[in-house]
Design a protein around this motif. Sequence first.
Motif: not given
Length: 326
Positions: A181-201
């Motif tokens: 189904g459909q969901r919403k995510i705050l824009f500030t939570d959409f992108h990630r910091l690199p952490g241990e998995h920088p391959e995940k944007d």
Amino acid sequence: MKQFQYVRPTSQQAVLDVIAKPGTRIIAGGTNLVDLMKKGVTSPDRLVDINQLPLRSINTTANGLHIGALALNSAVSENQLVLNKQPLLSMALKAGASPQLRNMATVGGNMMQRTRCPYFYDTAMPCNKRAPGTGCGAMGGFNRMHAIFGTSPQCIAVHPSDMCVGLAALDASVVIVGKTGQRKILFTDFHRLPGEHPEKDNNLAPGELIIGVEIPDNNFAKNSYYLKVRDRQSYAFALVSVAAALDIQNGVIKQARLAMGGVAHKPWRLFDAEKSLIGKKPTEENFAQAAALAMQGAKGREYNSFKLKLGPATITEALKHAGGLV
């Protein structure tokens, strides 16, 4: 470039069915993805062209503004609803890329674009984002364009988008659809910091599709500004950029929104600096104090330490423009 399958579904469900298959990438304008494929940075087995989906609308909702994922950057930047209600977004879009690219790039694609770190693009160099576990060439290399906030030992790349900085400042939400189904995510939570998995944007789950962005109504239209500092005025990525929005009533700041680009793996929201401005007058002194607060935790490297001075100067200047001091 390796051979790939190209499909062009005509319905949202058909798109969801195809993107559930491993090795599949979505393409719309292709202004970033095609470059990555040509350079061998990514080699999908299948491209799903989503341009047949009805996702280009820009319209008001009960609580704000909805922009479809396939709306072109050029169309959004010139749309009268955007200019009247959310001019900061228009300014950010016009600061990004070239007119030719903006006329092909989509809102959803802009959000999904990958870093322009030269070590990421050079397949002969180590890069944890491109090839996890190989190291970060930028750490001890030429890191002038790289991050000063939110870095990890794995990656110091920055997010390249101007549009996303504006949307982060405007409390936007991303509208996503998937099999459940459909969901919403705050824009500030959409992108990630690199952490241990920088391959995940970002935090988009496998098999999900961005269908739009929603911006809530606000009182920032009269006092907004986007300032981008770059090496040249024409097509260039930000050394530092700032999206500033103020709600000023009776000479006092009631609300403030600030976000930076060119400094982190994601659009960098300045929450503490925003809070520090509430209840104060829009003066250069107050803006400079907020800018200094915003830079807490910043860490420069050999070639990008200039951002530690450029950052607060850019924040202050953007706030002066937004506050009507210049």
